[in-house]
Enzyme design. Structure first.
Site, PDB file in Angstrom:
ATOM      1  N   ASP A 168      44.609  15.238  16.374  1.00  0.00           N
ATOM      2  CA  ASP A 168      45.405  16.048  15.460  1.00  0.00           C
ATOM      3  C   ASP A 168      46.874  15.594  15.430  1.00  0.00           C
ATOM      4  O   ASP A 168      47.787  16.379  15.651  1.00  0.00           O
ATOM      5  CB  ASP A 168      45.290  17.511  15.936  1.00  0.00           C
ATOM      6  CG  ASP A 168      45.979  18.488  15.016  1.00  0.00           C
ATOM      7  OD1 ASP A 168      45.898  18.312  13.793  1.00  0.00           O
ATOM      8  OD2 ASP A 168      46.612  19.430  15.536  1.00  0.00           O
ATOM      9  N   ASN A 408      42.994  13.721  26.984  1.00  0.00           N
ATOM     10  CA  ASN A 408      43.141  15.090  26.486  1.00  0.00           C
ATOM     11  C   ASN A 408      41.869  15.486  25.753  1.00  0.00           C
ATOM     12  O   ASN A 408      41.388  14.750  24.890  1.00  0.00           O
ATOM     13  CB  ASN A 408      44.323  15.180  25.522  1.00  0.00           C
ATOM     14  CG  ASN A 408      44.539  16.589  24.985  1.00  0.00           C
ATOM     15  OD1 ASN A 408      44.950  17.483  25.716  1.00  0.00           O
ATOM     16  ND2 ASN A 408      44.227  16.806  23.706  1.00  0.00           N
ATOM     17  N   GLU A 409      41.334  16.633  26.132  1.00  0.00           N
ATOM     18  CA  GLU A 409      40.216  17.259  25.441  1.00  0.00           C
ATOM     19  C   GLU A 409      39.068  16.311  25.096  1.00  0.00           C
ATOM     20  O   GLU A 409      38.747  16.121  23.914  1.00  0.00           O
ATOM     21  CB  GLU A 409      40.704  17.964  24.173  1.00  0.00           C
ATOM     22  CG  GLU A 409      41.689  19.062  24.470  1.00  0.00           C
ATOM     23  CD  GLU A 409      42.042  19.913  23.250  1.00  0.00           C
ATOM     24  OE1 GLU A 409      41.700  19.501  22.124  1.00  0.00           O
ATOM     25  OE2 GLU A 409      42.636  20.977  23.436  1.00  0.00           O
ATOM     26  N   TYR A 469      43.447  28.567  22.872  1.00  0.00           N
ATOM     27  CA  TYR A 469      43.914  29.095  21.582  1.00  0.00           C
ATOM     28  C   TYR A 469      43.272  30.436  21.232  1.00  0.00           C
ATOM     29  O   TYR A 469      42.946  30.687  20.083  1.00  0.00           O
ATOM     30  CB  TYR A 469      43.706  28.053  20.478  1.00  0.00           C
ATOM     31  CG  TYR A 469      44.674  26.886  20.640  1.00  0.00           C
ATOM     32  CD1 TYR A 469      45.983  26.985  20.180  1.00  0.00           C
ATOM     33  CD2 TYR A 469      44.294  25.734  21.312  1.00  0.00           C
ATOM     34  CE1 TYR A 469      46.888  25.939  20.351  1.00  0.00           C
ATOM     35  CE2 TYR A 469      45.192  24.686  21.501  1.00  0.00           C
ATOM     36  CZ  TYR A 469      46.488  24.799  21.021  1.00  0.00           C
ATOM     37  OH  TYR A 469      47.386  23.772  21.206  1.00  0.00           O
ATOM     38  N   GLU A 505      48.366  24.052  26.922  1.00  0.00           N
ATOM     39  CA  GLU A 505      48.589  24.251  25.480  1.00  0.00           C
ATOM     40  C   GLU A 505      48.237  25.681  25.125  1.00  0.00           C
ATOM     41  O   GLU A 505      47.195  26.198  25.561  1.00  0.00           O
ATOM     42  CB  GLU A 505      47.694  23.329  24.640  1.00  0.00           C
ATOM     43  CG  GLU A 505      48.141  21.904  24.554  1.00  0.00           C
ATOM     44  CD  GLU A 505      47.305  21.087  23.561  1.00  0.00           C
ATOM     45  OE1 GLU A 505      46.778  21.659  22.576  1.00  0.00           O
ATOM     46  OE2 GLU A 505      47.177  19.868  23.797  1.00  0.00           O
ATOM     47  N   TRP A 550      52.318  24.839  22.992  1.00  0.00           N
ATOM     48  CA  TRP A 550      52.012  23.844  21.976  1.00  0.00           C
ATOM     49  C   TRP A 550      52.628  24.325  20.673  1.00  0.00           C
ATOM     50  O   TRP A 550      52.241  25.353  20.177  1.00  0.00           O
ATOM     51  CB  TRP A 550      50.497  23.678  21.810  1.00  0.00           C
ATOM     52  CG  TRP A 550      50.165  22.494  20.954  1.00  0.00           C
ATOM     53  CD1 TRP A 550      49.783  22.488  19.652  1.00  0.00           C
ATOM     54  CD2 TRP A 550      50.205  21.119  21.363  1.00  0.00           C
ATOM     55  NE1 TRP A 550      49.590  21.204  19.209  1.00  0.00           N
ATOM     56  CE2 TRP A 550      49.846  20.342  20.245  1.00  0.00           C
ATOM     57  CE3 TRP A 550      50.532  20.466  22.555  1.00  0.00           C
ATOM     58  CZ2 TRP A 550      49.789  18.956  20.274  1.00  0.00           C
ATOM     59  CZ3 TRP A 550      50.476  19.086  22.589  1.00  0.00           C
ATOM     60  CH2 TRP A 550      50.100  18.347  21.454  1.00  0.00           C
TER      61      TRP A 550
HETATM   62  C1  BDP Z   1      44.605  21.061  20.793  1.00  0.00           C
HETATM   63  C2  BDP Z   1      44.924  19.579  20.827  1.00  0.00           C
HETATM   64  C3  BDP Z   1      46.208  19.254  20.054  1.00  0.00           C
HETATM   65  C4  BDP Z   1      46.185  19.950  18.718  1.00  0.00           C
HETATM   66  C5  BDP Z   1      46.076  21.455  18.942  1.00  0.00           C
HETATM   67  C6  BDP Z   1      46.087  22.241  17.628  1.00  0.00           C
HETATM   68  O1  BDP Z   1      45.055  19.125  22.152  1.00  0.00           O
HETATM   69  O2  BDP Z   1      46.329  17.864  19.905  1.00  0.00           O
HETATM   70  O3  BDP Z   1      47.304  19.631  17.939  1.00  0.00           O
HETATM   71  O4  BDP Z   1      44.844  21.682  19.564  1.00  0.00           O
HETATM   72  O5  BDP Z   1      45.015  22.373  17.039  1.00  0.00           O
HETATM   73  O6  BDP Z   1      43.273  21.319  20.990  1.00  0.00           O
HETATM   74  O7  BDP Z   1      47.149  22.667  17.199  1.00  0.00           O
END
Ligand code: BDP
Length: 593
Positions: A168, A408-409, A469, A505, A550
């Protein structure tokens, strides 16, 4: 590979400036002999991505080859020196010719590479440097590339982005960091490795210096400087190409965010009594340690307050800008952060130099973002290991670097292969390889809990890094519930692994100027409230070692219906202006030690 430095024995010439380019959409440039020179389509500023800079030429979303050329002359004084040509980085695959001769290539977008160019240099006329850059990514590269067919085979048509990416952020192309020529003596210092230790009030610097092959008998002087004084000095005859030593510093000054004290090691190389090479390296004496529930810096618990960031700015793309680096560090200070992660790739060396000076705690990330374990091959594994090796080699002397992130992920597409024995073997090998390269810093790998507490990387990580998230991608609009979900999940992870946890994040997109009196995604109030909720949960749990929002600033992504040009999770917008959340975070972090 040492960072270029001008001093009594070394001269650096920066080739940044205007270069010429030619777009090679058919990939036929080499057949057409463009390596010997070409008629240009346009002028480009280097360093800088080609995308926004030259969008009018159709380069905004361009994936493929672009040829660069630059003419330069060298001073007579270079005549008796070894001349190195060094690129801070070029994204992604660079092939380089000088005066028609192929001098080498580099694969990987975020790390420096260099060539000795003496054999091909012209001393009495202009030189023609040609670089062909291809920003195509594949399943074997780090980071991996993705195609429209891949999306389809996963039945993820609605995930497809333009240009297709598995991550992303925008896959810019170009020469992103400065290109420099260094003239130095044939016998010179090639590399330096530092380790620092603390015992009570005493510090210790251990060093190893690697020299190029030199036949003559040479002497090495190493001086330790504090401020304007030499406080210790050692002298040795150089035997072979490696020289090791140490300095003990009674009642030393230790490096920390509150007191980013830097000593300086000065290496001098003498042939008889003639100085033939020297190098100065700033050194911060500090120690990082992990306990079950804490991260310790110089024996004291430290809580990481900060962000995931990106190298991204209007027009420049990923091009290095000293003013932008300075601005970002001012904003980090202003907001009360002490830390950030170089998501999702190693940043410019200049960023770490600034972090050393300003006392920031950095997690440096290897560019293995969103690794798809179904597509992983032996080539991917080898490239991953090579990237780890090169990142650690480049950044290990920085006191600001407190941990390594190996990706990452992984498994972002939920492919079963990311939870398989093969994946387990993959991670076992990657972590074992990395850990033998640096025993002084912890390793981690941020994940999103797709596999709940069964993610395979957790057992290899020294601390867990969780990207979460709740309240955005999951249960959007429900801030209280998001907090409860987060609390339960973190507790579960700690009970299973007994390792400290960084929430690496969390956040929400906010478009500045959008407001609501109720919980509404994309408003400034929603972003603020969600961040504050996460703060309250994270800070109430005794095993958390930090909170990284983030993101620091909005950044460009590939095109997709869920992004309005940019990922808007920045607490600053892309121009570095604060959103409401920035003020709230600032007030809050003033109170968090
Ligand atoms: C996370 C990712 C990051 C994305 C973020 C998003 O590590 O790179 O920009 O989500 O969706 O899962 O904002």
């Amino acid at each position: 590979m040492l960072y270029p430095q001008t001093n009594r024995c070394r001269t650096v010439i920066d080739l940044s400036g205007f270069w010429e380019i030619r777009i090679d959409a058919e990939s036929s440039g080499e057949d057409k002999q463009w390596q010997n020179g070409f008629s240009a389509d346009a002028v480009i500023g280097v360093p800088g991505s080609w995308n926004e800079q030259l969008s009018e030429l159709g380069l905004m979303n361009y994936v493929g080859k672009v040829w660069f050329q630059k003419r330069f002359s060298v001073p007579n004084a270079f005549n008796h020196s070894q001349v190195m040509l060094r690129f801070g980085s070029a994204d992604f695959h660079a092939r380089v010719w000088l005066n028609g001769a192929f001098i080498g290539e580099n694969i990987g977008g975020y790390l420096p590479f260099e060539f000795e160019i003496n054999r091909h240099l012209l001393w009495d006329q202009e030189n023609l440097l040609i670089v062909c850059i291809d920003n195509t990514l594949t399943h074997g590269t780090i980071p991996q590339g993705v195609t429209c067919e891949d999306y389809q085979s996963f039945q993820l048509q609605r995930h497809q982005t333009y240009p297709p990416t598995v991550f992303d952020f925008f896959a810019y192309g170009g020469i992103h960091r400065p290109v420099k020529l260094t003239a130095l003596h044939r016998c010179h210092l090639e590399n330096i490795f530092i380790e620092t230790h603390i015992q009570g009030t005493d510090g210790r610097i251990e060093f190893r210096a690697d020299f190029s092959e030199c036949s003559e008998s040479l002497r090495v002087d190493v001086a330790l400087w504090a401020e304007n004084d030499v406080i210790a000095r050692v002298q040795h005859k150089l035997k072979g190409s490696i020289h090791e030593g140490r300095f003990d510093i009674p009642h030393g000054q230790f490096w920390s965010p509150d007191h980013p004290y830097l000593y300086r090691l000065q290496f001098e190389l003498y042939q008889d009594d003639r100085l033939i090479d020297e190098y100065r390296l700033p050194v911060g004496v500090r120690e990082i340690e992990l306990k079950e529930r804490q991260m310790l810096l110089n024996g004291e618990p430290v809580f990481l307050k900060g962000f995931g960031k990106h190298e991204d700015f209007a027009v420049l793309g990923k091009g290095l800008s000293h003013p932008l680096i300075a601005k970002d560090f001012q904003l980090l200070k202003w907001i009360g952060a002490n830390s950030f992660r170089t998501s999702h790739y190693p940043y410019a060396e200049e960023v770490l130099q600034m972090a050393d000076r300003m006392g920031y705690l950095i997690i440096v990330e290897v560019p293995a973002v969103s690794l798809n374990l179904r597509f992983v091959s032996e080539t991917t594994l080898q490239n991953h290991k090579r990237a780890i090796d090169r990142v650690i080699e480049r950044d290990r002397n920085h006191p600001s670097v407190i941990a390594w992130s190996l990706g990452n992920e992984p498994g972002i597409w939920g492919e079963a292969e990311s939870n398989s024995t093969t994946a387990d073997q993959y991670w076992a090998e990657v972590f074992a390889f990395a850990k033998q390269l640096d025993q002084t810093r912890p390793f981690t790998l941020p994940t999103f809990p797709k596999w709940q507490d069964r993610d395979l990387v957790y057992k290899y990580c020294d601390f867990l890094s969780i990207n979460r998230y709740w309240g955005w991608y999951e249960i959007p609009g429900e801030i209280d519930k998001a907090g409860e979900m987060l609390r339960e999940e973190l507790k579960q992870l700690f009970e299973t692994y007994h390792k400290p946890i960084l929430v690496s994040e969390f956040g929400a997109d906010a478009i500045e100027g959008l407001h609501a009196t109720y919980a509404q995604l994309f408003t400034e109030e929603y972003q603020t409230a969600l961040i504050e909720k996460y703060f309250s949960v994270i800070e109430s749990l005794p095993f958390t070692i930090g909170e990284h929002i983030w993101n620091f600033a909005d950044f460009r992504t590939a095109q997709h219906f869920r992004r309005v040009v940019l990922n808007r999770k920045g607490v600053f917008n892309r121009q570095r202006e604060p959103k409401s959340a920035a003020f709230a975070v600032r007030e809050h972090w003033k109170k968090v030690k």
